[in-house]
Design a protein around this motif. Structure first.
Motif, mmCIF file in Angstrom:
data_model
loop_
_atom_site.group_PDB
_atom_site.id
_atom_site.type_symbol
_atom_site.label_atom_id
_atom_site.label_comp_id
_atom_site.label_asym_id
_atom_site.label_seq_id
_atom_site.Cartn_x
_atom_site.Cartn_y
_atom_site.Cartn_z
ATOM 1 N N ALA A 469 -9.204 -5.479 -0.769
ATOM 2 C CA ALA A 469 -8.948 -4.274 0.039
ATOM 3 C C ALA A 469 -9.427 -4.499 1.452
ATOM 4 N N ASP A 470 -8.574 -4.235 2.413
ATOM 5 C CA ASP A 470 -8.955 -4.356 3.817
ATOM 6 C C ASP A 470 -9.924 -3.254 4.187
ATOM 7 N N ARG A 471 -10.800 -3.581 5.111
ATOM 8 C CA ARG A 471 -11.738 -2.591 5.593
ATOM 9 C C ARG A 471 -11.011 -1.567 6.477
ATOM 10 N N ASP A 472 -11.621 -0.392 6.567
ATOM 11 C CA ASP A 472 -11.105 0.691 7.427
ATOM 12 C C ASP A 472 -9.708 1.176 7.014
ATOM 13 N N VAL A 473 -9.425 1.082 5.716
ATOM 14 C CA VAL A 473 -8.208 1.709 5.176
ATOM 15 C C VAL A 473 -8.650 2.987 4.467
ATOM 16 N N TYR A 474 -8.201 4.103 4.985
ATOM 17 C CA TYR A 474 -8.665 5.396 4.471
ATOM 18 C C TYR A 474 -7.518 6.154 3.800
ATOM 19 N N VAL A 475 -7.918 7.045 2.894
ATOM 20 C CA VAL A 475 -6.981 7.960 2.275
ATOM 21 C C VAL A 475 -7.706 9.267 2.017
ATOM 22 N N VAL A 506 -5.538 -4.426 -5.968
ATOM 23 C CA VAL A 506 -5.129 -4.754 -4.606
ATOM 24 C C VAL A 506 -4.760 -3.468 -3.887
ATOM 25 N N VAL A 507 -5.370 -3.261 -2.713
ATOM 26 C CA VAL A 507 -5.098 -2.069 -1.901
ATOM 27 C C VAL A 507 -4.405 -2.516 -0.630
ATOM 28 N N GLU A 508 -3.279 -1.884 -0.292
ATOM 29 C CA GLU A 508 -2.564 -2.254 0.930
ATOM 30 C C GLU A 508 -1.989 -0.999 1.586
ATOM 31 N N PRO A 509 -2.084 -0.922 2.925
ATOM 32 C CA PRO A 509 -1.459 0.196 3.644
ATOM 33 C C PRO A 509 0.047 -0.019 3.726
ATOM 34 N N VAL A 510 0.798 1.067 3.765
ATOM 35 C CA VAL A 510 2.262 1.007 3.841
ATOM 36 C C VAL A 510 2.688 1.485 5.225
ATOM 37 N N GLY A 511 3.276 0.584 6.004
ATOM 38 C CA GLY A 511 3.760 0.983 7.324
ATOM 39 C C GLY A 511 2.993 0.404 8.483
ATOM 40 N N GLY A 512 2.215 -0.649 8.278
ATOM 41 C CA GLY A 512 1.524 -1.287 9.390
ATOM 42 C C GLY A 512 0.327 -0.497 9.869
ATOM 43 N N GLU A 513 0.085 -0.566 11.209
ATOM 44 C CA GLU A 513 -1.108 0.072 11.772
ATOM 45 C C GLU A 513 -1.060 1.591 11.632
ATOM 46 N N ASN A 514 0.101 2.180 11.846
ATOM 47 C CA ASN A 514 0.234 3.639 11.737
ATOM 48 C C ASN A 514 0.729 4.030 10.348
ATOM 49 N N TYR A 515 0.030 3.520 9.337
ATOM 50 C CA TYR A 515 0.470 3.731 7.970
ATOM 51 C C TYR A 515 0.329 5.209 7.590
ATOM 52 N N GLU A 516 1.276 5.675 6.761
ATOM 53 C CA GLU A 516 1.286 7.058 6.291
ATOM 54 C C GLU A 516 0.957 7.157 4.813
ATOM 55 N N SER A 517 0.911 6.029 4.118
ATOM 56 C CA SER A 517 0.550 6.019 2.695
ATOM 57 C C SER A 517 -0.092 4.675 2.352
ATOM 58 N N VAL A 518 -0.753 4.651 1.194
ATOM 59 C CA VAL A 518 -1.370 3.412 0.719
ATOM 60 C C VAL A 518 -0.921 3.159 -0.716
ATOM 61 N N SER A 583 0.613 -6.469 -17.237
ATOM 62 C CA SER A 583 1.238 -5.271 -16.647
ATOM 63 C C SER A 583 0.645 -5.015 -15.267
ATOM 64 N N THR A 584 1.432 -4.334 -14.417
ATOM 65 C CA THR A 584 0.970 -3.927 -13.086
ATOM 66 C C THR A 584 1.315 -2.460 -12.891
ATOM 67 N N PHE A 585 0.268 -1.650 -12.692
ATOM 68 C CA PHE A 585 0.459 -0.238 -12.363
ATOM 69 C C PHE A 585 0.328 -0.077 -10.854
ATOM 70 N N THR A 586 1.275 0.616 -10.255
ATOM 71 C CA THR A 586 1.284 0.811 -8.804
ATOM 72 C C THR A 586 1.184 2.293 -8.505
ATOM 73 N N ILE A 587 0.157 2.646 -7.720
ATOM 74 C CA ILE A 587 -0.045 4.030 -7.291
ATOM 75 C C ILE A 587 0.197 4.087 -5.790
ATOM 76 N N GLU A 588 1.003 5.056 -5.359
ATOM 77 C CA GLU A 588 1.226 5.266 -3.921
ATOM 78 C C GLU A 588 0.786 6.684 -3.576
ATOM 79 N N LEU A 589 -0.150 6.770 -2.638
ATOM 80 C CA LEU A 589 -0.717 8.061 -2.238
ATOM 81 C C LEU A 589 -0.502 8.287 -0.749
ATOM 82 N N PRO A 590 -0.199 9.529 -0.339
ATOM 83 C CA PRO A 590 -0.114 9.815 1.100
ATOM 84 C C PRO A 590 -1.508 9.784 1.720
ATOM 85 N N VAL A 591 -1.570 9.378 2.974
ATOM 86 C CA VAL A 591 -2.862 9.289 3.660
ATOM 87 C C VAL A 591 -3.446 10.676 3.871
#
Length: 593
Positions: A469-475, A506-518, A583-591
């Motif tokens: 998980a990258d640092r400074d990724v918030y939700v 694995v945690v990743e932001p969606v949308g680059g620097e101005n990400y709206e979800s993770v 198996s891989t479970f994928t959760i997508e949450l809005p920021v």
């Protein structure tokens, strides 16, 4: 409108022309009569003067012919009129223009007869003697004696006719000028009358074309002005009514388009007249394909056509549940209601289509849930009861057996407690009675702490836990509930992964620097999930391997709780799996919530 103006103008001109013509004829006749009366009066005065100056002789005609004829000729030169002397019995004694001895008896002449009757007689006629129209005026020599001799003067009417003709010419010219002036005035009057009517007609046509803002500019206070005011009042009323109708239509259309039930209106002949958006979706046909057509054009819906036909024939309320297979499989609740007009005539039917697929599925799931709960509760209770009975039967005297049975009773009680707790938890989550306390969460540190909490469980099976998980990724989320989600998925991964395997986050932001979800990916190297079971793994009490699930202490509610908690965070969860590969479970949450 121009033809009306022309007709009105011609009517006015015709009426004025007839009036002018009648007035002209009357004036001409009156003038002629007055002129003749004046000539008669002048001739009477002249004859009186002649009688006063002349000695009237009596005797045989032969003896006085020359006397009267000489005087007649002399007087003609003075008066420029024809003079005739007539004896009382009608014999001509002398004439200025003809030999009296050859002239007819004048006793039956009109002027003579009238003179004997009234003293003075007058007539106009053509004279055969001199071949000319003459005015004859006869007068008794002795007014009081009906058998008196008569003096007669005749004046050529040529001069009278010339005078009357001049009068007629003057009169005709005057009447013509008057007629032209009257025609112009008539046109102006017709124009003044028809111009407001033209304006009213134009406004009426605009209102007919649905332009309800058109108004008549009223400048008169007469009946036409009142008509204009009435047109304006009608336009105001129509504008208000049409605005209200449009609002009602818009509201009705909005209601119909947003109804969760499909609505279809069919007239008495079987033609579809109304179809809302939901009905389009349910039937798989567009408005353009159905409205205005017979209901049988929906050939794919044979059972529906049969129900509609039955409703039209029976004219009574029908209700049935029918399974549709086009455009997709659905269970529909059909309500067919007859429509009757104000005069009680049959106007058609109203069909209401309600998709009860989800309701029936929920009912089935509820039944299955009750059955599963009963089954799940019965298993530990049966075990507890059986071992307790064994202990009561004497096994309690054997310390080893008693300890073993008591441990089983404890484990089953603990499992029963967890099951009841999960059921209550799921019930609270599904009813949305779980208050969420949202706050910013830094995911790197959050995931690190969660993994540390589960590490001991992983070490028991020698399963390696890792995270990235990258640092400074918030939700923004409820920290406790988000931890519950992650721990449930990690626990599942550990339980279904053989010893020596691994589980990772694995945690990743969606949308680059101005990400709206993770996105949070939780993967394991476990036994995997068969493809046929993937659509149902989030259902309550659904287990891929029931025997192993029970042996691992699972309740079958964990993934269902996870799914509902993710949805409470306005997120989504999905799974990818292959048997034997993990198996891989994928959760997508809005920021932001």
């Amino acid at each position: 409108m121009s033809s009306f103006r022309v007709r009105l103008t011609m009517i006015l001109i015709g009426m004025i022309g007839l009036a002018v013509l009648a007035a002209g004829l009357f004036m001409g006749k009156t003038y002629k009569e007055n002129h003749l009366d004046a000539l008669q009066d002048n001739m009477v005065r002249e004859m009186k003067i002649i009688l006063d100056q002349m000695d009237w002789r009596s005797g045989e005609p032969a003896s006085v012919y020359s006397y009267f004829t000489g005087n007649a000729k002399r007087l003609k030169e003075i008066t420029d009129t024809r003079i005739t002397f007539i004896r009382g019995d009608g014999v001509v004694l002398g004439d200025s223009d003809h030999d009296p001895q050859t002239m007819d008896n004048h006793l039956q002449r009109e002027e003579v007869i009238e003179a004997k009757k009234d003293g003075v007689g007058r007539t106009t006629r053509y004279s055969d003697t001199i071949n000319e129209n003459l005015l004859y005026v006869a007068m008794l020599v002795h007014p009081n004696d009906p058998n008196s001799d008569i003096i007669r003067m005749a004046l050529s009417l040529q001069k009278v006719d010339e005078s009357v003709q001049r009068i007629w010419i003057t009169l005709v010219l005057g009447l013509l000028i008057l007629f032209i002036a009257a025609a112009l005035i008539s046109y102006r009057v017709a124009l003044g009358l028809t111009r407001p009517l033209e304006q009213i007609t134009r406004v009426a046509k605009r209102i007919k074309s649905l332009d309800y803002r058109a108004r008549v500019h009223v400048k008169r206070n007469d009946e036409i002005g009142e008509l204009g005011l009435a047109i304006n009042a009608m336009a105001d009323s129509l504008q208000v009514q049409m605005t209200r109708i449009h609002q009602n239509e818009s509201q009705l259309a909005s209601v119909l388009d947003n109804m969760i039930s499909g609505v279809v209106m069919i007239d008495a002949s079987g033609h579809i007249v109304l179809l809302n958006r939901r009905a389009e979706e349910v039937l798989g046909f567009s408005v353009r394909e159905l409205v205005g057509h017979h209901f049988t054009v929906a050939k794919q819906q044979y059972e529906l056509s049969q129900i509609i036909q039955e409703g039209i024939e029976r004219k009574e309320h029908l209700r049935e549940e029918v399974t549709f297979y086009y455009p997709e499989e659905r269970l529909l609740d059909l309500n067919l209601v007859p429509i009757f007009e104000d005069d009680d005539s049959f106007g058609g039917v109203l069909l209401v289509l309600q998709d009860v697929t989800a309701i029936r599925r929920l009912e089935r799931m509820r039944s299955e849930f009750v059955a599963n709960v009963s089954h799940e509760l019965k298993t530990p209770i049966t075990a507890v009861k059986g071992f307790a009975e064994t202990l009561l039967g004497g096994a309690v005297d054997d310390p080893e057996t008693a300890r073993s049975f008591l441990q089983i009773i404890y484990d089953e009680s603990d499992r029963l407690n967890r099951l009841i707790g999960d059921i209550l938890e799921l019930s609270k989550i599904e009813s949305r009675r779980v208050p969420l306390q949202f706050s910013p969460i830094e995911l790197a540190s959050f995931v690190e702490k969660t993994v540390e909490l589960m590490r001991a469980e992983g070490l028991q099976k020698q399963i390696r836990l890792s995270y990235k998980a990258d640092r400074d990724v918030y939700v923004e989320a409820d920290e406790d509930r988000l931890r519950q989600i992650i721990m449930n998925l990690l626990s599942n991964g550990i339980n279904y992964t053989p010893e020596g395997g691994s589980v990772s986050i694995v945690v990743e932001p969606v949308g680059g620097e101005n990400y709206e979800s993770v996105r949070i990916h939780i993967s394991d190297t476990g036994i995997g999930i068969p493809k046929k079971d993937l659509p149902r793994i989030f259902e309550r009490f659904y287990r891929v391997d029931k025997a192993r699930s029970r042996s691992s202490g699972g309740t079958g509610l964990g993934l269902s709780i996870v799914k509902h908690l993710v949805e409470l965070h306005k997120g989504t969860i999905s799974v990818e799996s292959r048997v034997g590969s993990g198996s891989t479970f994928t959760i997508e949450l809005p920021v932001l919530q």
